[in-house]
Design a protein around this motif. Structure first.
Motif, PDB file in Angstrom:
ATOM      1  N   TYR A 146       0.852  -1.195   0.000  1.00 54.88           N
ATOM      2  CA  TYR A 146       0.000   0.000   0.000  1.00 54.88           C
ATOM      3  C   TYR A 146       0.885   1.241   0.000  1.00 54.88           C
ATOM      4  CZ  TYR A 146      -3.540   3.373   1.537  1.00 54.88           C
ATOM      5  OH  TYR A 146      -4.384   4.462   1.624  1.00 54.88           O
ATOM      6  N   THR A 147       0.407   2.274  -0.667  1.00 48.90           N
ATOM      7  CA  THR A 147       1.048   3.584  -0.579  1.00 48.90           C
ATOM      8  C   THR A 147       0.011   4.650  -0.869  1.00 48.90           C
ATOM      9  OG1 THR A 147       2.885   4.962  -1.337  1.00 48.90           O
ATOM     10  CG2 THR A 147       1.785   3.624  -2.999  1.00 48.90           C
ATOM     11  N   CYS A 148       0.181   5.824  -0.280  1.00 50.52           N
ATOM     12  CA  CYS A 148      -0.826   6.869  -0.455  1.00 50.52           C
ATOM     13  C   CYS A 148      -0.220   8.240  -0.179  1.00 50.52           C
ATOM     14  CB  CYS A 148      -2.018   6.633   0.462  1.00 50.52           C
ATOM     15  SG  CYS A 148      -1.693   7.015   2.199  1.00 50.52           S
ATOM     16  N   ILE A 149      -1.018   9.250  -0.532  1.00 52.02           N
ATOM     17  CA  ILE A 149      -0.741  10.642  -0.195  1.00 52.02           C
ATOM     18  C   ILE A 149      -1.920  11.133   0.629  1.00 52.02           C
ATOM     19  CG2 ILE A 149      -0.254  12.935  -1.108  1.00 52.02           C
ATOM     20  CD1 ILE A 149       0.480  11.531  -3.763  1.00 52.02           C
ATOM     21  N   ALA A 150      -1.647  11.758   1.756  1.00 50.88           N
ATOM     22  CA  ALA A 150      -2.722  12.204   2.639  1.00 50.88           C
ATOM     23  C   ALA A 150      -2.414  13.585   3.178  1.00 50.88           C
ATOM     24  CB  ALA A 150      -2.917  11.212   3.788  1.00 50.88           C
ATOM     25  N   LYS A 151      -3.485  14.307   3.467  1.00 53.36           N
ATOM     26  CA  LYS A 151      -3.370  15.574   4.182  1.00 53.36           C
ATOM     27  C   LYS A 151      -4.218  15.458   5.426  1.00 53.36           C
ATOM     28  CE  LYS A 151      -3.681  20.585   3.827  1.00 53.36           C
ATOM     29  NZ  LYS A 151      -3.992  21.755   2.977  1.00 53.36           N
ATOM     30  N   GLY A 152      -3.554  15.456   6.567  1.00 55.13           N
ATOM     31  CA  GLY A 152      -4.277  15.140   7.796  1.00 55.13           C
ATOM     32  C   GLY A 152      -4.703  13.683   7.739  1.00 55.13           C
ATOM     33  N   THR A 153      -5.987  13.439   7.890  1.00 50.54           N
ATOM     34  CA  THR A 153      -6.528  12.078   7.778  1.00 50.54           C
ATOM     35  C   THR A 153      -7.280  11.876   6.475  1.00 50.54           C
ATOM     36  OG1 THR A 153      -8.522  12.776   8.975  1.00 50.54           O
ATOM     37  CG2 THR A 153      -6.728  11.865  10.283  1.00 50.54           C
ATOM     38  N   VAL A 154      -7.188  12.838   5.558  1.00 54.17           N
ATOM     39  CA  VAL A 154      -7.873  12.730   4.266  1.00 54.17           C
ATOM     40  C   VAL A 154      -6.896  12.130   3.253  1.00 54.17           C
ATOM     41  CG1 VAL A 154      -9.039  13.970   2.420  1.00 54.17           C
ATOM     42  CG2 VAL A 154      -9.310  14.722   4.787  1.00 54.17           C
ATOM     43  N   ASP A 179       5.901  16.016   5.065  1.00 51.48           N
ATOM     44  CA  ASP A 179       6.276  17.313   4.515  1.00 51.48           C
ATOM     45  C   ASP A 179       5.184  18.310   4.889  1.00 51.48           C
ATOM     46  OD1 ASP A 179       7.265  19.443   3.167  1.00 51.48           O
ATOM     47  OD2 ASP A 179       7.011  18.625   1.158  1.00 51.48           O
ATOM     48  N   SER A 180       5.408  19.010   6.019  1.00 49.27           N
ATOM     49  CA  SER A 180       4.408  19.939   6.539  1.00 49.27           C
ATOM     50  C   SER A 180       3.118  19.171   6.822  1.00 49.27           C
ATOM     51  CB  SER A 180       4.198  21.084   5.547  1.00 49.27           C
ATOM     52  OG  SER A 180       3.328  22.049   6.089  1.00 49.27           O
ATOM     53  N   SER A 181       2.023  19.525   6.162  1.00 51.08           N
ATOM     54  CA  SER A 181       0.749  18.858   6.414  1.00 51.08           C
ATOM     55  C   SER A 181       0.508  17.675   5.494  1.00 51.08           C
ATOM     56  CB  SER A 181      -0.400  19.866   6.252  1.00 51.08           C
ATOM     57  OG  SER A 181      -0.411  20.391   4.935  1.00 51.08           O
ATOM     58  N   ILE A 182       1.397  17.450   4.531  1.00 49.59           N
ATOM     59  CA  ILE A 182       1.239  16.358   3.585  1.00 49.59           C
ATOM     60  C   ILE A 182       2.033  15.153   4.092  1.00 49.59           C
ATOM     61  CG2 ILE A 182       1.490  15.600   1.201  1.00 49.59           C
ATOM     62  CD1 ILE A 182      -0.488  17.864   1.541  1.00 49.59           C
ATOM     63  N   VAL A 183       1.362  13.992   4.088  1.00 54.59           N
ATOM     64  CA  VAL A 183       1.991  12.754   4.552  1.00 54.59           C
ATOM     65  C   VAL A 183       2.043  11.772   3.388  1.00 54.59           C
ATOM     66  CG1 VAL A 183       1.834  10.820   6.155  1.00 54.59           C
ATOM     67  CG2 VAL A 183       1.153  13.099   6.902  1.00 54.59           C
ATOM     68  N   TYR A 184       3.233  11.233   3.151  1.00 52.37           N
ATOM     69  CA  TYR A 184       3.425  10.185   2.153  1.00 52.37           C
ATOM     70  C   TYR A 184       3.696   8.897   2.927  1.00 52.37           C
ATOM     71  CZ  TYR A 184       4.227  14.451  -0.501  1.00 52.37           C
ATOM     72  OH  TYR A 184       4.101  15.709  -1.053  1.00 52.37           O
TER      73      TYR A 184
END
Length: 262
Positions: A10-18, A63-68
């Motif tokens: 699995y892999t994703c890009i998220a901002k917060g929990t979105v 990276d700040s609010s972005i989570v990889y």
């Protein structure tokens, strides 16, 4: 892009929990729920984080609010999992005008834009030669001894600090100097040898002779001893003066030694 796509669960890009975009292996149903719980507990105060448990490695690049985020098999090497997250980061940075969607994101709002990137990651298409922008020099240097140098990893290997070459050059220079001295005199004295040893740790300007260092230490020790003796004499002199004053006061109060006689 990765050597074995089956190792990527699995892999994703998220901002917060979105979750803005994601890729999930069809062989592991329910992996999305596990990933969501991980994203909800993203470790604070980290730019990169990796944890392995039950044969799965959970890797974050923040990276700040972005989570990889990625879930991989424990056999996948760390530099390769970080490369996956770096590719996603590069794709987000290259969104241009579409980056406005990150201001007020909705679930999977970047899915259509990221599907080609996910296909590139698991399909090995064209994205193997990417820039490492996640400050992975130290990670790569630590793991590089287990990596083969091929076309997909050559650029990463080029970023490894080449600590061996300067030391090798110093050794060659030292060897050349040693050869020249042997040709002149045939014997290298102990002082010159010690000077070269110091030079390897110095700035290349012939260093400092060990004998001079020893003499300097002895001189400092001698000075310290003299200062200590001087302080002792000052203290003793002060104590003597105080005792003399107190003795004089006692004689004045007792009018000599009458107190003793009485």
């Amino acid at each position: 892009m990765i050597s074995n796509p089956s190792l990527l669960s699995y892999t994703c890009i998220a901002k917060g929990t979105v979750v803005l975009a994601e890729f999930a292996s069809k062989e592991e149903p329910g992996i999305e729920d596990v990933a969501l719980r991980c994203i909800e507990n993203t470790p604070p105060h980290h730019s990169m984080f990796s944890h392995t448990v039950r044969k799965k490695t959970y890797t974050f690049a923040i990276d700040s609010s972005i989570v990889y985020f990625a879930i991989t098999d424990e056999t996948m090497e760390k530099p390769e999992s970080f490369r996956v997250l770096n590719r996603l980061r590069s794709a987000v940075q290259g969104l241009g005008s579409d980056a406005a969607a990150l201001m007020d994101p909705s679930p999977r709002c970047l899915q259509a834009k990221m599907d080609p990137v996910f296909a590139e990651i698991v399909g090995g298409g064209g994205g193997a030669d990417v820039d490492l922008e996640l400050d992975m020099d130290l990670v790569v240097a630590r793991e590089s001894r287990n990596l083969s140098i091929d076309s997909t990893k050559g650029r990463r290997a080029a970023l490894i600090p080449l600590l061996g070459k300067p030391l090798k050059a110093l050794k060659k220079k030292n060897k050349r100097l040693h050869t020249e001295e042997d040709s002149d005199s045939g014997v290298v004295d102990e002082t010159t040898s010690e000077s070269k040893k110091v030079d390897l740790c110095g700035n290349g300007n012939n260093g400092v002779l060990r004998k001079e260092l020893r003499n300097g230490l002895l001189t400092d020790h001698h000075k310290a001893k003299q200062i200590w003796k001087k302080h002792v004499w000052v203290v003793l002199t002060f104590d003597f003066c105080v005792c003399a004053v107190l003795f004089g006061i006692w004689l004045w109060v007792c009018q000599g030694f009458q107190c003793v006689n009485s």
